[in-house]
Design a protein around this motif. Structure first.
Motif, short mmCIF file in Angstrom:
data_model
loop_
_atom_site.label_atom_id
_atom_site.label_comp_id
_atom_site.label_asym_id
_atom_site.label_seq_id
_atom_site.Cartn_x
_atom_site.Cartn_y
_atom_site.Cartn_z
N ALA A 12 -14.95 4.91 -7.49
CA ALA A 12 -15.51 4.03 -8.51
C ALA A 12 -17.03 4.11 -8.43
CB ALA A 12 -15.04 2.60 -8.31
N THR A 14 -20.08 2.20 -8.57
CA THR A 14 -20.44 0.79 -8.43
C THR A 14 -21.95 0.61 -8.30
OG1 THR A 14 -20.49 0.54 -6.02
CG2 THR A 14 -18.32 0.61 -7.06
N PRO A 67 -13.67 9.75 -11.46
CA PRO A 67 -14.27 8.94 -12.53
C PRO A 67 -15.11 9.74 -13.52
CG PRO A 67 -15.44 8.60 -10.47
CD PRO A 67 -14.23 9.41 -10.14
N LEU A 191 -8.06 1.30 -6.13
CA LEU A 191 -9.04 1.10 -7.20
C LEU A 191 -8.34 1.33 -8.53
CD1 LEU A 191 -11.99 3.21 -5.74
CD2 LEU A 191 -12.18 0.80 -6.33
N THR A 194 -13.12 1.80 -13.25
CA THR A 194 -14.48 2.20 -12.94
C THR A 194 -15.25 2.48 -14.22
OG1 THR A 194 -15.88 3.82 -11.77
CG2 THR A 194 -13.86 4.64 -12.73
N GLY A 249 -14.44 -2.15 -9.93
CA GLY A 249 -15.06 -0.88 -10.22
C GLY A 249 -16.56 -0.95 -10.46
N SER A 252 -18.77 -3.39 -5.45
CA SER A 252 -17.90 -2.90 -4.38
C SER A 252 -17.45 -3.99 -3.42
CB SER A 252 -18.62 -1.80 -3.58
OG SER A 252 -19.72 -2.33 -2.87
#
Length: 353
Positions: A12, A14, A67, A191, A194, A249, A252
């Motif tokens: 992700a 972040t 992602p 997860l 994101t 996402g 964190s």
């Protein structure tokens, strides 16, 4: 009978940098294949082949997606035999149980040196571009987090925390109904969403498709949604339930969802950028409205409008930089694929089947 596929993100993007949970997922595995090398897109295709190989044999699997690129896979986990196949090109993801759990499959020797030299200057230029757009993207995300913190300060000062606590306790009583299991609960991590070059994306519908109860939390930023989910995690583990903690996402440190597999239940933050509503025909869908515990005055609402505009702008900047980051990364990976000796690649990947 074929197995099922559940989709998560492997990483992700972040405000605190690129986050992955592979160290946690590795702990779930009895066997881990670390695929080491400089990879293009060939490794994603290989992981898909491995995944479908097991699905066709009746195994349930999990795909973990990149992602930056839609439908590009970083890892596959075969759930019932606890086997993980992982693209391991990140320094923080290294085997620690060699000779027992972990096995390294090296693809470095599959690269053609002559081809790499031919593209050497462009590789150098792309490396600089990737680094530039990566840094700009994550600087914008960090700015978005800082702006979001200002948003939360506004809402938190107008919260009825006692009312929220009572609401939370009543909800937990409804979820657990006094149940205690005679075992130790197991905690796992995933997860589900994101930021991507195409905006915010998630796999919520795929992840929750077989759950009987889904609780949709509706609440303003900073009003206790993540804290409620963390408290639910603690309570569930104390009662002996297995818990899957699904992380945010963008921030964190925050979580967006909790799944209780034994209750066939999930509860999640159902606000933008992953805003969902109960579906017709799903009797187990229920809204948890905690907006009512935040009574904003006019001055705060006006301030929040300004902050939310700044926040959207920061996210848009991050998205634009993510597109440029992905474009440079895509060309780099295509060069790596062109410089891969496919005969050697097939020989090395045969070990995985």
């Amino acid at each position: 009978m074929k197995g099922s596929i559940t989709k998560f993100f492997g990483q992700a993007m972040t405000g605190q940098g690129m986050k992955n949970l592979y160290q946690e997922i590795i702990k779930e595995a009895d066997k881990v294949y670390f695929l080491k090398g400089i990879f293009g897109f060939n490794v994603s295709n290989l992981l898909k082949e491995i995944g479908y190989h097991y699905v066709n044999k009746g195994h349930d699997i999990e795909f973990f997606y990149d992602p930056l690129f839609e439908n590009t896979i970083q890892a596959v986990f075969i759930k019932d035999i606890h086997t993980l196949f992982l693209k391991s090109s990140t320094p923080s993801i290294e085997p620690t149980h060699l000779g027992t759990r972990d096995q390294i499959i090296s693809f470095y020797e599959c690269l053609d040196e002559a081809s790499l030299k031919k593209h050497g200057q462009r590789i150098k230029e792309l490396s600089e571009e990737i680094n530039k757009w990566h840094n700009k993207c994550f600087a914008s995300l960090q700015s978005a987090i800082e702006i979001h913190d200002e948003w939360e300060e506004q809402t938190q000062s107008h919260m009825d925390w006692k009312g929220l606590e009572q609401h939370r306790d009543e909800l937990f009583d409804q979820i657990f109904d006094g149940m205690l299991l005679n075992k130790k609960g197991v905690l796992t991590h995933r997860l589900f969403g994101t930021l991507t070059p195409n905006g915010a994306r998630d796999y919520l519908q795929n992840i929750t498709r077989n759950l009987e109860r889904r609780y949709f939390i509706k609440g303003l930023p900073g009003t206790g949604k993540s804290s409620m989910l963390k408290k639910l995690t603690q309570d569930a583990l104390k009662r002996g339930f297995d818990v899957q903690k699904v992380w945010c996402g963008l921030d964190s440190k925050s979580i967006d969802m909790v799944i209780l597999p034994e209750l066939k239940l999930c509860i999640f933050d159902s606000t933008a950028p992953h805003e969902y509503f109960p579906e017709d025909g799903r009797a187990g869908d229920q809204i948890v409205d905690i907006v009512k515990h935040c009574k904003l005055i006019e001055e705060a609402e006006e301030k929040i409008q300004e902050i939310s505009k700044e926040y959207r702008n920061a996210i848009q900047h991050a998205t634009n930089y993510a597109k440029l980051y992905a474009e440079a990364e895509k060309e780099m990976r295509e060069i790596i694929d062109l410089s891969t000796n496919l005969s050697k690649w097939k020989t090395q990947s045969a070990h995985l089947f």
